[in-house]
Design a protein around this motif. Sequence first.
Motif, PDB file in Angstrom:
ATOM      1  N   GLY A 416       0.821  -1.206   0.000  1.00  0.00           N
ATOM      2  CA  GLY A 416       0.000   0.000   0.000  1.00  0.00           C
ATOM      3  C   GLY A 416       0.854   1.255   0.000  1.00  0.00           C
ATOM      4  N   TYR A 417       0.164   2.390   0.106  1.00  0.00           N
ATOM      5  CA  TYR A 417       0.848   3.680   0.194  1.00  0.00           C
ATOM      6  C   TYR A 417       0.871   4.141   1.641  1.00  0.00           C
ATOM      7  CZ  TYR A 417       1.023   4.632  -4.827  1.00  0.00           C
ATOM      8  OH  TYR A 417       1.322   4.594  -6.152  1.00  0.00           O
ATOM      9  N   ILE A 418       1.993   4.705   2.057  1.00  0.00           N
ATOM     10  CA  ILE A 418       2.034   5.376   3.360  1.00  0.00           C
ATOM     11  C   ILE A 418       2.088   6.871   3.078  1.00  0.00           C
ATOM     12  CG2 ILE A 418       3.375   5.781   5.449  1.00  0.00           C
ATOM     13  CD1 ILE A 418       4.232   2.946   5.439  1.00  0.00           C
ATOM     14  N   VAL A 425      -2.911   3.817   2.872  1.00  0.00           N
ATOM     15  CA  VAL A 425      -3.983   3.613   1.910  1.00  0.00           C
ATOM     16  C   VAL A 425      -3.722   2.275   1.255  1.00  0.00           C
ATOM     17  CG1 VAL A 425      -5.172   4.491  -0.123  1.00  0.00           C
ATOM     18  CG2 VAL A 425      -4.082   6.077   1.469  1.00  0.00           C
ATOM     19  N   THR A 426      -4.680   1.369   1.407  1.00  0.00           N
ATOM     20  CA  THR A 426      -4.467   0.048   0.826  1.00  0.00           C
ATOM     21  C   THR A 426      -5.795  -0.543   0.417  1.00  0.00           C
ATOM     22  OG1 THR A 426      -3.470  -2.112   1.198  1.00  0.00           O
ATOM     23  CG2 THR A 426      -4.548  -1.091   3.083  1.00  0.00           C
ATOM     24  N   ASP A 596       4.061  11.127  -0.844  1.00  0.00           N
ATOM     25  CA  ASP A 596       4.338  12.409  -0.191  1.00  0.00           C
ATOM     26  C   ASP A 596       4.856  13.363  -1.253  1.00  0.00           C
ATOM     27  OD1 ASP A 596       4.854  14.426   1.534  1.00  0.00           O
ATOM     28  OD2 ASP A 596       6.507  13.420   2.581  1.00  0.00           O
ATOM     29  N   PRO A 597       3.974  13.793  -2.172  1.00  0.00           N
ATOM     30  CA  PRO A 597       4.442  14.614  -3.296  1.00  0.00           C
ATOM     31  C   PRO A 597       5.223  15.818  -2.786  1.00  0.00           C
ATOM     32  CG  PRO A 597       2.120  14.085  -3.522  1.00  0.00           C
ATOM     33  CD  PRO A 597       2.528  13.641  -2.171  1.00  0.00           C
ATOM     34  N   GLY A 598       6.307  16.098  -3.461  1.00  0.00           N
ATOM     35  CA  GLY A 598       7.118  17.227  -3.038  1.00  0.00           C
ATOM     36  C   GLY A 598       8.277  16.819  -2.173  1.00  0.00           C
ATOM     37  N   PRO A 600      11.482  14.406  -1.155  1.00  0.00           N
ATOM     38  CA  PRO A 600      12.411  13.546  -1.910  1.00  0.00           C
ATOM     39  C   PRO A 600      12.105  12.062  -1.718  1.00  0.00           C
ATOM     40  CG  PRO A 600      13.508  14.560  -0.015  1.00  0.00           C
ATOM     41  CD  PRO A 600      12.172  15.214  -0.147  1.00  0.00           C
ATOM     42  N   ASN A 601      11.352  11.728  -0.689  1.00  0.00           N
ATOM     43  CA  ASN A 601      11.059  10.318  -0.438  1.00  0.00           C
ATOM     44  C   ASN A 601       9.850   9.819  -1.215  1.00  0.00           C
ATOM     45  OD1 ASN A 601      13.164   9.848   1.305  1.00  0.00           O
ATOM     46  ND2 ASN A 601      12.010  10.642   3.067  1.00  0.00           N
ATOM     47  N   ASN A 602       9.169  10.711  -1.939  1.00  0.00           N
ATOM     48  CA  ASN A 602       7.963  10.323  -2.649  1.00  0.00           C
ATOM     49  C   ASN A 602       8.266   9.181  -3.614  1.00  0.00           C
ATOM     50  OD1 ASN A 602       5.319  10.391  -3.489  1.00  0.00           O
ATOM     51  ND2 ASN A 602       5.773  11.814  -5.163  1.00  0.00           N
ATOM     52  N   GLY A 603       7.444   8.117  -3.545  1.00  0.00           N
ATOM     53  CA  GLY A 603       7.627   6.988  -4.447  1.00  0.00           C
ATOM     54  C   GLY A 603       8.659   5.989  -3.995  1.00  0.00           C
ATOM     55  N   LYS A 604       9.376   6.301  -2.931  1.00  0.00           N
ATOM     56  CA  LYS A 604      10.354   5.335  -2.441  1.00  0.00           C
ATOM     57  C   LYS A 604       9.675   4.238  -1.621  1.00  0.00           C
ATOM     58  CE  LYS A 604      14.459   8.195  -2.486  1.00  0.00           C
ATOM     59  NZ  LYS A 604      15.565   8.728  -1.716  1.00  0.00           N
ATOM     60  N   TYR A 605      10.430   3.202  -1.343  1.00  0.00           N
ATOM     61  CA  TYR A 605       9.872   2.060  -0.607  1.00  0.00           C
ATOM     62  C   TYR A 605      10.362   2.048   0.830  1.00  0.00           C
ATOM     63  CZ  TYR A 605       8.305  -0.076  -4.979  1.00  0.00           C
ATOM     64  OH  TYR A 605       7.674  -0.337  -6.152  1.00  0.00           O
ATOM     65  N   VAL A 606       9.465   1.680   1.732  1.00  0.00           N
ATOM     66  CA  VAL A 606       9.859   1.388   3.107  1.00  0.00           C
ATOM     67  C   VAL A 606       9.315   0.000   3.435  1.00  0.00           C
ATOM     68  CG1 VAL A 606       9.882   3.782   3.837  1.00  0.00           C
ATOM     69  CG2 VAL A 606       7.797   2.442   4.087  1.00  0.00           C
ATOM     70  N   PHE A 607       9.813  -0.570   4.507  1.00  0.00           N
ATOM     71  CA  PHE A 607       9.414  -1.933   4.866  1.00  0.00           C
ATOM     72  C   PHE A 607       8.910  -1.995   6.292  1.00  0.00           C
ATOM     73  CE2 PHE A 607      12.282  -2.374   1.342  1.00  0.00           C
ATOM     74  CZ  PHE A 607      11.767  -3.421   0.616  1.00  0.00           C
ATOM     75  N   LYS A 608       7.887  -2.833   6.483  1.00  0.00           N
ATOM     76  CA  LYS A 608       7.312  -3.027   7.816  1.00  0.00           C
ATOM     77  C   LYS A 608       7.333  -4.510   8.140  1.00  0.00           C
ATOM     78  CE  LYS A 608       3.833   0.250   9.192  1.00  0.00           C
ATOM     79  NZ  LYS A 608       2.407   0.437   9.414  1.00  0.00           N
ATOM     80  N   GLN A 609       7.861  -4.820   9.318  1.00  0.00           N
ATOM     81  CA  GLN A 609       7.791  -6.212   9.754  1.00  0.00           C
ATOM     82  C   GLN A 609       6.401  -6.498  10.272  1.00  0.00           C
ATOM     83  OE1 GLN A 609      10.745  -7.519  12.677  1.00  0.00           O
ATOM     84  NE2 GLN A 609       9.140  -8.852  13.497  1.00  0.00           N
ATOM     85  N   ILE A 610       5.795  -7.596   9.826  1.00  0.00           N
ATOM     86  CA  ILE A 610       4.430  -7.912  10.237  1.00  0.00           C
ATOM     87  C   ILE A 610       4.323  -9.375  10.666  1.00  0.00           C
ATOM     88  CG2 ILE A 610       3.301  -6.175   8.778  1.00  0.00           C
ATOM     89  CD1 ILE A 610       3.023  -9.672   7.650  1.00  0.00           C
TER      90      ILE A 610
END
Lengths: 647, 233
Positions: A416-418, A425-426, A596-598, A600-610
């Motif tokens: 999803g998107y953070i 948003v998922t 997060d338009p605007g 520098p992290n927009n479109g980058k990936y992050v990871f969550k342990q679940i």
Amino acid sequence: MKKSLLYIGLCIFALNTGCNDKDFLNVPPSNVLQNEQLWNDEGLILSVLADLYDRYPDRQTDPNNGIPSMVTQTIDNWAEFARFDEAFASENGQYWRHSSREYNYVFPGMIVAGNIEITYWDYAYIRELNIFIDKCATSTKLKQEVKDRFIAEARYLRASVYFEEVKRVGGVPLILQPLEYDYKGDPAYLQHARAKESEIYDFVISEMDSIKKYVPASPVSKTRVTAGLAQATKIRAALYAGSIAKHGVTTPQVSLPGGEVGIPSSMAAKYYTTALQTAQELIGSGSYSLYKKNADNVTQNFVSLFIDKGANPEVIFAKDYKLQSGRVQPWTLWSQPRSNAEEQQGGRLNPSLNLVQSFELLDNSFAPLPVKTAGGDYIYYNDPQDLFANRDPRLAATVILPGTEFKDKKVDIWAGYIKKDGSIVTGSNFGAKAKLDGVNDVQVVGFDGPVNNLEFSAQTGFIVRKYMDPTVGSGRIGTQSEVWWIRYRYAEVLLNAAEAAFELGQAGVAADYINQVRERAGFKTPLTAAQITFGRIVHERKVELAFEGHEFWDMKRWRLAHIIWNGRNTDLTLTPGDETAVSTRVFGLWPYKIYDPGSPNNGKYVFKQILPGAVTAPHEFRLGNYYGFIMDDIRNNNPKIVKNPNQ
Amino acid sequence: MKTSSYYTLFVALGLLFASCKKDNYKAPSSTFSGRLVYQGEPINVGFNDVYFELWEPGWGKSSAIPMSVSQDGAFSALLFNGHYKVIIPASQGPFRSLSDKTTNTDTMLLTVSGNIKQDIEVMPYYMIRSPKFTTTGKELTATFRAEKIIKDVNARDIEKVALYVCKTQFVNPANSIKSKEVSAADIADPANISLQLTIPDVVPLQKTVFARVAIKIAGVEDMLYSPVQEINL
């Protein structure tokens, strides 16, 4: 009326005058083969033997047809790989594997009619093998060497069954003749007591020695018994026996006074020496070598090792399949990424984060995956693959990671998107669309998932790659795959040799063998003798032999199973190299995109342990699970059978 | 014609309803219940951890009736009247079973005729004495005394002590939302053991949680517990 009387009379007459010639009644049946026909025809014996090979104890059968199906990890039984901590089972009917805490005491047994799991007690198969060995010896018309080879092959299979028995229930009655009941009312002479655990291992080892000379000395076949296979089996058996003797000391409760379970620690050195010496013979023979056909691309090389059936120098013994022959396997069909699946299914076997993070870094050190900074903030990645950079190349060859390809198509794994405020948003389906910041119909989940509790989605964020067939059609129900299932391969021999050498105090020898495997995997810096620890050996087997059905037996013989699957609600370990780290639940790692338009992290990936939603109970391997429960009906039939401990 | 078909129908219906009884045995109706006790005090064990076996000999093939022991050491079963043998398997429970006075073995004879209530005396390795749970805010403190009962050659050491907090009354390490385990080396005085933890937020919100302390005895799989304590948040 008169006429009919005549006819009746004629009939009686005809019936009465049947011939009385004895030969006429002694017609050989045309639908059943007689003993002397069968046992004097090489082709017919081979087909009997083929059936016996087919029942090797990793078979998956329809148990309602009489032959019990094995509870075991193999290529046509994907879900069993999700029994422990290697993987998650992404199918509605299989979530129980993650919600049941305890293992049955009969586990791992065999499935009989009615889908009931019973003790692995396969004396029907052993009897047929004994009959084969007996009858084949009576053959008069076969050439001696042909006859010897057939008998040796049946003896190999019989020893394999006893090896499987001793792994699962400990010492069992050693029956080497077909037993016949005399119908005199007293079956006591057919009741045999259990042999000692060590005696069964000794039997397997000595059988391998004696059949070796009757089977082809060179690796002419990968699917029939060869001298190399006899040696490889002997190594494995001796190593198992040695480690039970050595590590059994830590669990003195797991033993029986008669030795049916448990091997005295004084015998450890003898078994380890046997294993090491035999391994050195096999390695020295030069019959097998590590697969290095793609030496310039180590990841691809490790992928090809399992799917390349043409002159593969590493394979010692495999179960083969062939397209359009009725003998195909559905591994790829079951687990193909849903985004480019050839059917409306796939994605079943999801490797766990527990396994993924055990793959070490290229500098030979261990570390959890870097998903957060020390301050607790996300680490941002341009490409999800970057998270796995500088890891053991075997990782990408064993697991389909987010951002990598299968069948030349990129998989689509992201959850999803953070948004900037941290909200997510998922959606709840493959490639679901939703409204994102006023824009309608934006894709908010990958076409492979992950979505919690959505079957066939990559619920841990990963999909299995080992053994997956990249051929077109491998994911179709009507075609499936002919990739074989490797039962013995040369890298295992090297690791067995390394372990035996290490346990005998020869760390230098162990380092040499383990480094051969690691060098092929893509490690540039060899391990030194001082770096070889027991944990290193455990770890190397875990990653090299993942999804090959070894983990459970290894943890059992090292007496680690009740430590790492201890029934505690434990978080994922932060020290993946620690062999005693608790691993009772399977974790996942979900990639998210940043919206997060605007920034520098927009479109980058992050990871969550679940923790996948279906994982609701920690696995508990009890002491009574080390040796399977021998069911009451077996002990009612034969009072000489003693119970296994701790049940 | 019409009448005869009605008759047929009625006869058929009558046959359907008048068929034989479902079962020729009555359901078992005698209750055998009791507790596992040491000197009259119940042995508290883990949920689904401990069982023992009832055998009813004389039926050809024999098979055990498993008796589960609940968290407070109680058990009960509906049985047919008859003669049974009670066996506590050696590996079960944080205790040793006493040898029976009549049979001089691990087997206890039991005659069931009507409802019977009978406690089974066992020899625990330890007893948890005076467990106390106190809370200050979210901080939970449990204190208890571990009394060594078996002191002869069969004595065993404590491996660790633990405090478990669960959302339901089934309190064990698998269900715990928070636990605190202290290994034997860090226990200063077994007569005065104290364990602390912070109760985490319970989702969804609950007014109470449940806690138990436990002793893991070295070389014994099943743990010894205190009674379940409900804790108001």
